[in-house]
Design a protein around this motif. Sequence first.
Motif, short mmCIF file in Angstrom:
data_model
loop_
_atom_site.label_atom_id
_atom_site.label_comp_id
_atom_site.label_asym_id
_atom_site.label_seq_id
_atom_site.Cartn_x
_atom_site.Cartn_y
_atom_site.Cartn_z
N HIS A 162 10.96 -12.83 -17.02
CA HIS A 162 9.92 -13.42 -16.18
C HIS A 162 10.53 -14.55 -15.36
O HIS A 162 11.30 -15.37 -15.86
CB HIS A 162 8.77 -13.96 -17.06
N LYS A 163 10.17 -14.60 -14.09
CA LYS A 163 10.82 -15.53 -13.16
C LYS A 163 10.67 -17.00 -13.55
O LYS A 163 11.49 -17.83 -13.17
CB LYS A 163 10.27 -15.33 -11.74
N TYR A 166 13.34 -17.05 -16.87
CA TYR A 166 14.63 -16.35 -16.85
C TYR A 166 15.81 -17.31 -16.73
O TYR A 166 16.79 -17.22 -17.50
CB TYR A 166 14.65 -15.36 -15.69
#
Length: 294
Positions: A162-163, A166
């Motif tokens: 997940h951005k 990450y």
Amino acid sequence: MAMNDSVNILNSAYLAVEYIDSFLPDNPLQQPFKNAWNYMLDNYTKFQIATWGSLIVHEVSYFLLCVPGFVFQFIPYMQKYKIQQDKPETWEKQWKCFKTLLFNHFFIQLPLICGTYYFTEYFNIPYEWEEMPKWYVLVAQCFGCAVIEDAWHYFLHRLLHHKRIYKYIHKVHHEFVSPFGMQAEYAHPLETLILGTGFFIGIVVFCNHVILLWAWVICRLMETIDVHSGYDVPLNPLHLVPFYAGARFHDFHHMNFIGNYASTFTWWDRIFGTDSQFIAYKEKEKKQQLITKK
């Protein structure tokens, strides 16, 4: 009713394997292994066996399994099997990886291994030779552990991409776009704990002897080092395992930082469509090979 049918099927399968096993020749290594096992029980405490035995099994297995991939880089013939041929291994990267591995193994994993003895005591897990499960039961248990770990790994690994999180955790593992075997456990300490939890779930479910701890360690290391090897070697016996992902499947994940999130099998990525880019990539690769042949 369905539960009874499933139990009957499993019992029938067990009896069938047991019947076939009765016709197989005796394993010549069984007696030496029995002698070594009983010698270990007679000369070491359960704490020493569970703690230092587990550490030795992990370290020896890990670095021995890394040897083939490490040697391949020096053999010109093997380079045709390297998946990312434009990104060779370097001494600098391998040394950096090795140092991080030693830190993770002895400062993250060893404290967890120290709890192995208390785990076996709490669940009254036996050590004795007489209570060791048959080889086919052990194989089935390791497969069950792999199925459970694979499910845990898929969802937690996908979450780590997940951005928002990450760059804080999983980015460490992706420092190497072209993976190599020793890099399998190269990760942020938090990732080691998060994804490593999946390894222990199967142990909690299936463990009926301390031998399963070591057998599952070896199986899991064999798989994760293989998929990180960077080489798609033909006649790999692991490809006989149904739905096994393999090195090319996971190498694509390192190349593109997306998709192919499962650790061992392909079904979760297939169910959720996270292997779609990999499938498209393989189809494009096949078309290019056909054009080249023409």
